[in-house]
Design a protein around this motif. Sequence first.
Motif, PDB file in Angstrom:
ATOM      1  N   ASP A  37       0.850  -1.191   0.000  1.00 44.29           N
ATOM      2  CA  ASP A  37       0.000   0.000   0.000  1.00 44.29           C
ATOM      3  C   ASP A  37       0.888   1.244   0.000  1.00 44.29           C
ATOM      4  O   ASP A  37       1.567   1.548   0.980  1.00 44.29           O
ATOM      5  CB  ASP A  37      -0.913  -0.012   1.223  1.00 44.29           C
ATOM      6  CG  ASP A  37      -1.906   1.140   1.244  1.00 44.29           C
ATOM      7  OD1 ASP A  37      -1.719   2.129   0.495  1.00 44.29           O
ATOM      8  OD2 ASP A  37      -2.868   1.049   2.019  1.00 44.29           O
ATOM      9  N   TYR A  38       0.896   1.949  -1.122  1.00 47.49           N
ATOM     10  CA  TYR A  38       1.761   3.117  -1.297  1.00 47.49           C
ATOM     11  C   TYR A  38       1.538   4.160  -0.199  1.00 47.49           C
ATOM     12  O   TYR A  38       2.492   4.743   0.322  1.00 47.49           O
ATOM     13  CB  TYR A  38       1.516   3.738  -2.673  1.00 47.49           C
ATOM     14  CG  TYR A  38       2.329   4.974  -2.929  1.00 47.49           C
ATOM     15  CD1 TYR A  38       3.671   4.880  -3.272  1.00 47.49           C
ATOM     16  CD2 TYR A  38       1.758   6.242  -2.815  1.00 47.49           C
ATOM     17  CE1 TYR A  38       4.432   6.017  -3.492  1.00 47.49           C
ATOM     18  CE2 TYR A  38       2.499   7.378  -3.035  1.00 47.49           C
ATOM     19  CZ  TYR A  38       3.844   7.262  -3.376  1.00 47.49           C
ATOM     20  OH  TYR A  38       4.590   8.382  -3.586  1.00 47.49           O
ATOM     21  N   ASN A  39       0.302   4.404   0.189  1.00 50.72           N
ATOM     22  CA  ASN A  39       0.002   5.414   1.208  1.00 50.72           C
ATOM     23  C   ASN A  39       0.577   5.043   2.569  1.00 50.72           C
ATOM     24  O   ASN A  39       1.071   5.908   3.294  1.00 50.72           O
ATOM     25  CB  ASN A  39      -1.503   5.643   1.308  1.00 50.72           C
ATOM     26  CG  ASN A  39      -2.068   6.278   0.060  1.00 50.72           C
ATOM     27  OD1 ASN A  39      -1.411   7.078  -0.586  1.00 50.72           O
ATOM     28  ND2 ASN A  39      -3.290   5.899  -0.293  1.00 50.72           N
ATOM     29  N   LYS A  40       0.510   3.763   2.920  1.00 52.66           N
ATOM     30  CA  LYS A  40       1.044   3.332   4.215  1.00 52.66           C
ATOM     31  C   LYS A  40       2.560   3.476   4.272  1.00 52.66           C
ATOM     32  O   LYS A  40       3.107   3.939   5.266  1.00 52.66           O
ATOM     33  CB  LYS A  40       0.662   1.874   4.500  1.00 52.66           C
ATOM     34  CG  LYS A  40      -0.746   1.699   4.967  1.00 52.66           C
ATOM     35  CD  LYS A  40      -0.984   0.274   5.396  1.00 52.66           C
ATOM     36  CE  LYS A  40      -2.377   0.070   5.914  1.00 52.66           C
ATOM     37  NZ  LYS A  40      -2.597  -1.308   6.376  1.00 52.66           N
ATOM     38  N   ILE A  41       3.248   3.068   3.194  1.00 56.56           N
ATOM     39  CA  ILE A  41       4.708   3.150   3.222  1.00 56.56           C
ATOM     40  C   ILE A  41       5.170   4.605   3.152  1.00 56.56           C
ATOM     41  O   ILE A  41       6.144   4.988   3.792  1.00 56.56           O
ATOM     42  CB  ILE A  41       5.371   2.267   2.129  1.00 56.56           C
ATOM     43  CG1 ILE A  41       6.860   2.060   2.435  1.00 56.56           C
ATOM     44  CG2 ILE A  41       5.191   2.829   0.755  1.00 56.56           C
ATOM     45  CD1 ILE A  41       7.166   1.309   3.677  1.00 56.56           C
ATOM     46  N   GLU A  42       4.452   5.439   2.433  1.00 60.10           N
ATOM     47  CA  GLU A  42       4.796   6.858   2.379  1.00 60.10           C
ATOM     48  C   GLU A  42       4.619   7.524   3.739  1.00 60.10           C
ATOM     49  O   GLU A  42       5.442   8.332   4.151  1.00 60.10           O
ATOM     50  CB  GLU A  42       3.966   7.582   1.322  1.00 60.10           C
ATOM     51  CG  GLU A  42       4.479   7.401  -0.074  1.00 60.10           C
ATOM     52  CD  GLU A  42       5.899   7.914  -0.256  1.00 60.10           C
ATOM     53  OE1 GLU A  42       6.200   9.065   0.128  1.00 60.10           O
ATOM     54  OE2 GLU A  42       6.715   7.141  -0.779  1.00 60.10           O
ATOM     55  N   LYS A  43       3.544   7.186   4.449  1.00 59.64           N
ATOM     56  CA  LYS A  43       3.336   7.728   5.797  1.00 59.64           C
ATOM     57  C   LYS A  43       4.427   7.244   6.741  1.00 59.64           C
ATOM     58  O   LYS A  43       4.962   8.001   7.535  1.00 59.64           O
ATOM     59  CB  LYS A  43       1.966   7.342   6.337  1.00 59.64           C
ATOM     60  CG  LYS A  43       1.709   7.917   7.726  1.00 59.64           C
ATOM     61  CD  LYS A  43       0.339   7.620   8.216  1.00 59.64           C
ATOM     62  CE  LYS A  43       0.034   8.125   9.593  1.00 59.64           C
ATOM     63  NZ  LYS A  43       1.092   8.510  10.462  1.00 59.64           N
ATOM     64  N   PHE A  44       4.778   5.966   6.626  1.00 61.34           N
ATOM     65  CA  PHE A  44       5.835   5.376   7.446  1.00 61.34           C
ATOM     66  C   PHE A  44       7.150   6.140   7.256  1.00 61.34           C
ATOM     67  O   PHE A  44       7.813   6.499   8.222  1.00 61.34           O
ATOM     68  CB  PHE A  44       5.998   3.897   7.052  1.00 61.34           C
ATOM     69  CG  PHE A  44       7.042   3.155   7.810  1.00 61.34           C
ATOM     70  CD1 PHE A  44       6.807   2.709   9.099  1.00 61.34           C
ATOM     71  CD2 PHE A  44       8.265   2.866   7.228  1.00 61.34           C
ATOM     72  CE1 PHE A  44       7.774   2.006   9.795  1.00 61.34           C
ATOM     73  CE2 PHE A  44       9.232   2.163   7.915  1.00 61.34           C
ATOM     74  CZ  PHE A  44       8.986   1.732   9.200  1.00 61.34           C
ATOM     75  N   ILE A  45       7.503   6.420   6.015  1.00 67.31           N
ATOM     76  CA  ILE A  45       8.756   7.129   5.714  1.00 67.31           C
ATOM     77  C   ILE A  45       8.663   8.595   6.124  1.00 67.31           C
ATOM     78  O   ILE A  45       9.596   9.137   6.721  1.00 67.31           O
ATOM     79  CB  ILE A  45       9.100   6.999   4.219  1.00 67.31           C
ATOM     80  CG1 ILE A  45       9.400   5.546   3.880  1.00 67.31           C
ATOM     81  CG2 ILE A  45      10.277   7.891   3.845  1.00 67.31           C
ATOM     82  CD1 ILE A  45       9.473   5.260   2.395  1.00 67.31           C
ATOM     83  N   SER A  46       7.536   9.244   5.844  1.00 69.06           N
ATOM     84  CA  SER A  46       7.395  10.664   6.177  1.00 69.06           C
ATOM     85  C   SER A  46       7.361  10.913   7.686  1.00 69.06           C
ATOM     86  O   SER A  46       7.660  12.019   8.133  1.00 69.06           O
ATOM     87  CB  SER A  46       6.159  11.258   5.519  1.00 69.06           C
ATOM     88  OG  SER A  46       4.982  10.720   6.079  1.00 69.06           O
ATOM     89  N   ASP A  47       7.029   9.884   8.461  1.00 63.98           N
ATOM     90  CA  ASP A  47       7.071  10.002   9.925  1.00 63.98           C
ATOM     91  C   ASP A  47       8.495   9.884  10.464  1.00 63.98           C
ATOM     92  O   ASP A  47       8.714   9.907  11.674  1.00 63.98           O
ATOM     93  CB  ASP A  47       6.193   8.930  10.579  1.00 63.98           C
ATOM     94  CG  ASP A  47       4.709   9.225  10.427  1.00 63.98           C
ATOM     95  OD1 ASP A  47       4.355  10.364  10.081  1.00 63.98           O
ATOM     96  OD2 ASP A  47       3.905   8.297  10.658  1.00 63.98           O
ATOM     97  N   GLY A  48       9.467   9.734   9.558  1.00 61.05           N
ATOM     98  CA  GLY A  48      10.872   9.708   9.971  1.00 61.05           C
ATOM     99  C   GLY A  48      11.430   8.322  10.210  1.00 61.05           C
ATOM    100  O   GLY A  48      12.488   8.184  10.828  1.00 61.05           O
ATOM    101  N   ASN A  49      10.754   7.307   9.738  1.00 61.67           N
ATOM    102  CA  ASN A  49      11.218   5.932   9.937  1.00 61.67           C
ATOM    103  C   ASN A  49      12.102   5.480   8.785  1.00 61.67           C
ATOM    104  O   ASN A  49      11.900   5.889   7.644  1.00 61.67           O
ATOM    105  CB  ASN A  49      10.023   4.984  10.051  1.00 61.67           C
ATOM    106  CG  ASN A  49       9.179   5.310  11.258  1.00 61.67           C
ATOM    107  OD1 ASN A  49       9.649   5.279  12.379  1.00 61.67           O
ATOM    108  ND2 ASN A  49       7.934   5.659  11.017  1.00 61.67           N
ATOM    109  N   ASP A  50      13.064   4.636   9.090  1.00 58.16           N
ATOM    110  CA  ASP A  50      13.948   4.072   8.075  1.00 58.16           C
ATOM    111  C   ASP A  50      13.379   2.758   7.569  1.00 58.16           C
ATOM    112  O   ASP A  50      12.729   2.026   8.311  1.00 58.16           O
ATOM    113  CB  ASP A  50      15.339   3.808   8.647  1.00 58.16           C
ATOM    114  CG  ASP A  50      16.096   5.092   8.942  1.00 58.16           C
ATOM    115  OD1 ASP A  50      15.851   6.088   8.244  1.00 58.16           O
ATOM    116  OD2 ASP A  50      16.938   5.082   9.855  1.00 58.16           O
TER     117      ASP A  50
END
Length: 68
Positions: A37-50
Amino acid sequence: MKQTKISKGYYQFENGFVIYYDRSIEGQNKWVINNDDYNKIEKFISDGNDQLWATLTEAKFNLQYAEA
């Protein structure tokens, strides 16, 4: 968070995330956190996660607290 071992080096989680070992990546961080899910991974990355980690334990720990 419940996980299912799909095969050696590939783990599926109930929230849709996967952690897998990618030998094609150069360097020491080869455990990848990803989601179809593109939205979930983008949120994960934008929250500062590696997405890349040196060990499976580190990747699981990060995913657990990122989703909490």
